[in-house]
Motif scaffolding. Structure first.
Motif, mmCIF file in Angstrom:
data_model
loop_
_atom_site.group_PDB
_atom_site.id
_atom_site.type_symbol
_atom_site.label_atom_id
_atom_site.label_comp_id
_atom_site.label_asym_id
_atom_site.label_seq_id
_atom_site.Cartn_x
_atom_site.Cartn_y
_atom_site.Cartn_z
ATOM 1 N N VAL A 7 0.854 -1.194 0.000
ATOM 2 C CA VAL A 7 0.000 0.000 0.000
ATOM 3 C C VAL A 7 0.888 1.240 0.000
ATOM 4 N N GLY A 8 0.718 2.085 -0.994
ATOM 5 C CA GLY A 8 1.470 3.330 -1.072
ATOM 6 C C GLY A 8 0.719 4.464 -0.413
ATOM 7 N N THR A 9 0.915 5.675 -0.923
ATOM 8 C CA THR A 9 0.283 6.867 -0.357
ATOM 9 C C THR A 9 -1.232 6.760 -0.495
ATOM 10 N N LYS A 10 -1.923 6.930 0.631
ATOM 11 C CA LYS A 10 -3.381 6.788 0.607
ATOM 12 C C LYS A 10 -3.996 7.477 1.807
ATOM 13 N N ASP A 11 -5.163 8.059 1.607
ATOM 14 C CA ASP A 11 -5.907 8.600 2.735
ATOM 15 C C ASP A 11 -6.453 7.441 3.571
ATOM 16 N N HIS A 12 -6.722 7.715 4.832
ATOM 17 C CA HIS A 12 -7.224 6.659 5.712
ATOM 18 C C HIS A 12 -8.559 6.119 5.207
ATOM 19 N N SER A 13 -8.681 4.783 5.188
ATOM 20 C CA SER A 13 -9.910 4.120 4.765
ATOM 21 C C SER A 13 -10.239 3.025 5.767
ATOM 22 N N PRO A 14 -11.180 3.272 6.677
ATOM 23 C CA PRO A 14 -11.560 2.230 7.639
ATOM 24 C C PRO A 14 -12.008 0.936 6.962
ATOM 25 N N GLU A 15 -12.696 1.066 5.818
ATOM 26 C CA GLU A 15 -13.181 -0.125 5.113
ATOM 27 C C GLU A 15 -12.011 -0.964 4.607
ATOM 28 N N LEU A 16 -11.045 -0.331 3.948
ATOM 29 C CA LEU A 16 -9.884 -1.067 3.456
ATOM 30 C C LEU A 16 -9.080 -1.640 4.614
ATOM 31 N N GLU A 17 -8.951 -0.881 5.663
ATOM 32 C CA GLU A 17 -8.220 -1.360 6.838
ATOM 33 C C GLU A 17 -8.855 -2.637 7.391
ATOM 34 N N ASN A 18 -10.167 -2.663 7.470
ATOM 35 C CA ASN A 18 -10.860 -3.860 7.962
ATOM 36 C C ASN A 18 -10.694 -5.040 7.009
ATOM 37 N N GLN A 19 -10.742 -4.761 5.722
ATOM 38 C CA GLN A 19 -10.578 -5.839 4.740
ATOM 39 C C GLN A 19 -9.187 -6.458 4.820
ATOM 40 N N LEU A 20 -8.162 -5.611 4.901
ATOM 41 C CA LEU A 20 -6.800 -6.133 4.975
ATOM 42 C C LEU A 20 -6.545 -6.823 6.309
ATOM 43 N N THR A 21 -7.222 -6.370 7.352
ATOM 44 C CA THR A 21 -7.116 -7.045 8.652
ATOM 45 C C THR A 21 -7.621 -8.478 8.555
ATOM 46 N N GLN A 22 -8.712 -8.682 7.830
ATOM 47 C CA GLN A 22 -9.224 -10.043 7.635
ATOM 48 C C GLN A 22 -8.190 -10.920 6.925
ATOM 49 N N LEU A 23 -7.412 -10.309 6.045
ATOM 50 C CA LEU A 23 -6.437 -11.079 5.276
ATOM 51 C C LEU A 23 -5.177 -11.410 6.072
ATOM 52 N N VAL A 24 -4.860 -10.591 7.084
ATOM 53 C CA VAL A 24 -3.627 -10.842 7.832
ATOM 54 C C VAL A 24 -3.843 -11.581 9.153
ATOM 55 N N LYS A 25 -5.062 -11.586 9.662
ATOM 56 C CA LYS A 25 -5.241 -12.126 11.017
ATOM 57 C C LYS A 25 -4.934 -13.621 11.086
ATOM 58 N N ASN A 26 -5.110 -14.340 9.972
ATOM 59 C CA ASN A 26 -4.739 -15.761 9.924
ATOM 60 C C ASN A 26 -3.422 -15.987 9.187
ATOM 61 N N HIS A 27 -2.672 -14.905 8.980
ATOM 62 C CA HIS A 27 -1.368 -14.985 8.307
ATOM 63 C C HIS A 27 -1.504 -15.461 6.860
ATOM 64 N N THR A 28 -2.569 -14.982 6.204
ATOM 65 C CA THR A 28 -2.808 -15.370 4.809
ATOM 66 C C THR A 28 -1.904 -14.610 3.843
ATOM 67 N N VAL A 29 -1.648 -13.336 4.130
ATOM 68 C CA VAL A 29 -0.866 -12.492 3.231
ATOM 69 C C VAL A 29 0.130 -11.665 4.037
ATOM 70 N N VAL A 30 1.062 -11.066 3.336
ATOM 71 C CA VAL A 30 1.965 -10.058 3.897
ATOM 72 C C VAL A 30 1.486 -8.695 3.394
ATOM 73 N N VAL A 31 1.193 -7.767 4.312
ATOM 74 C CA VAL A 31 0.797 -6.410 3.942
ATOM 75 C C VAL A 31 1.931 -5.459 4.302
ATOM 76 N N LEU A 32 2.543 -4.865 3.286
ATOM 77 C CA LEU A 32 3.550 -3.834 3.488
ATOM 78 C C LEU A 32 2.875 -2.472 3.328
ATOM 79 N N SER A 33 3.083 -1.578 4.289
ATOM 80 C CA SER A 33 2.512 -0.241 4.194
ATOM 81 C C SER A 33 3.531 0.773 4.687
ATOM 82 N N GLU A 34 3.232 2.045 4.436
ATOM 83 C CA GLU A 34 4.132 3.114 4.835
ATOM 84 C C GLU A 34 3.408 4.053 5.792
ATOM 85 N N ALA A 35 4.140 4.996 6.363
ATOM 86 C CA ALA A 35 3.523 5.928 7.308
ATOM 87 C C ALA A 35 2.359 6.659 6.660
ATOM 88 N N ASN A 36 2.510 7.062 5.397
ATOM 89 C CA ASN A 36 1.483 7.814 4.690
ATOM 90 C C ASN A 36 0.486 6.918 3.959
#
Length: 558
Positions: free
Chosen positions: A217-246
């Motif tokens: 994930v590159g530069t992006k405004d905060h998105s609670p919906e996307l955050e929740n979706q990616l949380t579903q993908l990482v909570k069981n260690h399904t994917v690696v999510v790389l993100s930056e401060a911004n």
């Protein structure tokens, strides 16, 4: 009694701006755009702001639009005034920020005959806008119908594309004729284009058979919906999510400090940590190291999710998915398996090791740029929006944890030219307070960002002044130059400070040059005051580049 411009093109423009809910207008002074200033300032539904310097004004507009998430209009007189908008237009173009550019112009017959303040304004931004439109002069045949249609098209394009659109407005003299009553024009119905999307079956199959899935994930405004979706993908260690401060995404299982982990990858590491499926989201990525890694890793598949941009950043793009990432993942999650994959654990072991080294280094670091950034993570209140200038500032930010604070930076073109103006525009329109953390060159370059009577008293600016463009002492390459050349022409060594500028523009000012004073000052810096504040952290005497290099060398050690 209110007085309005007699120019029909301006009356139509104002009517349609109201119809499309565009209310913020930044006016730079001039005579040719006086009909716009007169007309807009008399209409109660418009919020008009006077910003003298067009380059700064356009970046203020970028900041406002970034904050409001809707188009902001900027208007100026003819000639070089319009050209001064260009840096901000390119930033808005590559960052998908809706900026409506309204340039007043002389009649077309006046172009190239050496009339004052007249240049070739028509299509001036066409390389970096989603549309350049030219209005007809009042009195021309069918001008009213033509202008109504042109303005409507331009406004819808600006909203749809969420990017810059230009309307050039030729105006004949006299410019100051007024009327006392507004004419009526037809109402318009906005056509909201909703794109239906279903995930193709082959992409679902590719996901389910991929063993090494990375989402970057590159530069992006905060998105609670996307955050929740990616949380579903990482909570069981399904994917690696790389993100930056911004990237403005927050979860303990996201890998948020990319350079800590990939900066020292060898050819063997490129293969070991490479994904077979790479999914990218958002705009520009700050980390040059992750770009190098993924270009060498050569993933078998790369999907990019964005309604507008489909860049082949990593030279491996296989799927251009032209929808919002929230729409894509909402569909995808209905069909994919969320089983654990060993790929996550591989990255997790690396993270634990590097994070431990990071914490150990922090316990030893002395007063410096590095120390300053570490202290800001501990002292900036959580309700602050933080804007970072480009070059060193945003790169330092990637090394530290700013929690859930919203992080912004002009990464569309990654220039230093409008960082202050953008932050001030954002602050004007946002209910939460804004902090700008900026390097010295970026700050001094954009001094006119402070020439702005609308800056709220809760704005805070911290300048880390290392006396040069220290980034050129950090990145590989410039160090090969002759030291005198490097200092004078590349790093641009100086001994300036911001004390007199702060007083001139009505900011309170504090300067610190050592650790104990910095710690004490930061405790009170964010308390309410009647003035905005500038804190200047003088690190000129410190070997800042050497400290950052020592940090990365320390991370290398076993």
């Amino acid at each position: 009694m209110k007085k309005y411009s007699s120019k029909r093109s301006i009356q139509i423009l104002a009517h349609l701006l109201q119809q499309y809910g565009i209310s913020d207008i930044i006016v730079s002074p001039g005579s040719r755009n006086a009909p716009l200033a007169i007309h807009f300032s008399e209409i109660d539904s418009f919020n008009c702001y006077s910003i003298v310097d067009e380059r700064s004004a356009a970046f203020v507009g970028v900041g406002m639009a970034m904050s409001e998430k809707k188009p902001v209009a900027i208007t100026c007189t003819s000639g070089s005034a319009a050209a001064n908008y260009y840096p901000a237009v390119t930033e808005a173009f590559y960052s998908n920020i809706p900026l409506l550019i309204l340039t007043a112009d002389r009649p077309m017959d006046y172009v190239d005959i050496f009339d004052g303040q007249t240049i070739r304004q028509n299509n001036i931004f066409n390389q970096h806008s989603y549309g350049d439109f030219q209005l007809m002069e009042d009195g021309k045949e069918n001008a009213e119908d033509h202008n109504f249609g042109i303005i409507k098209t331009a406004l819808e394009l600006c909203i749809e594309k969420q990017g810059p659109v230009h309307i050039n407005i030729p105006l004949e003299e006299p410019l100051y004729e007024l009327i006392s009553e507004l004419p009526t024009f037809p109402t318009v119905e906005r056509t909201i284009r909703q794109k239906e999307y279903e995930v193709p079956s082959n992409l679902i199959a590719d996901w389910n058979t991929s063993q090494r899935i990375m989402i970057l994930v590159g530069t992006k405004d905060h998105s609670p919906e996307l955050e929740n979706q990616l949380t579903q993908l990482v909570k069981n260690h399904t994917v690696v999510v790389l993100s930056e401060a911004n990237s403005n995404l927050y979860h303990e299982k996201f890998f948020r400090h990319i350079d800590r982990y990939v900066f020292n990858f060898t050819e063997e590491d490129f293969k070991m940590y490479a994904p077979d499926l790479l999914i990218t989201v958002g705009q520009n990525v700050v980390s040059k190291k992750v770009k190098q890694f993924l270009r060498k890793a050569k993933p078998k598949q790369h999907w990019h999710l964005d309604p507008v941009w489909q860049p082949d950043t990593y030279f491996a793009l296989t799927e251009k998915i032209e929808v919002k990432p929230e729409v894509f993942f909402s569909k995808l999650l209905n069909f994919i398996n969320l089983e654990p994959r060993p790929y996550y654990n591989l990255w997790d072991v690396l993270r634990d090791k590097k994070d431990a080294k990071h914490e150990k280094f922090l316990s030893t670091v002395d007063f410096s740029d590095f120390y300053f950034f570490y202290k800001t993570t501990q002292t900036v209140p959580e309700n602050y929006n933080i804007h970072f200038s480009n070059s060193s500032a945003i790169r330092y930010a990637q090394l530290f944890d700013y929690g859930k604070r919203r992080i912004y930076c002009n990464r569309g073109t990654s220039g230093i030219d409008g960082s202050t103006s953008t932050a001030m525009g954002f602050a004007i329109k946002n209910a939460n307070p804004t902090l700008l953390i900026t390097g010295d060159l970026s700050f001094f370059y954009d001094i006119n960002g402070l020439w702005n009577q609308y800056i709220p008293p809760f704005v805070r600016i911290i300048i880390f002044n290392n006396g040069e463009g220290n980034i050129f002492k950090i990145i590989p390459g410039p160090g090969n130059a002759n030291p005198n050349t490097l200092d004078e022409f590349i790093a641009t060594k100086h001994h300036k400070n911001a004390e007199h500028l702060a007083k001139h523009f009505g900011f309170s000012y504090t300067k610190v040059d050592e650790e104990v004073t910095l710690d004490r000052v930061l405790e009170n810096f964010f308390k309410p005051d009647t003035q905005p504040k500038i804190l200047e952290v003088n690190t000129m005497a410190m070997h800042n580049a050497d400290i950052q290099k020592a940090y990365f060398n320390f991370l290398k050690e076993n």
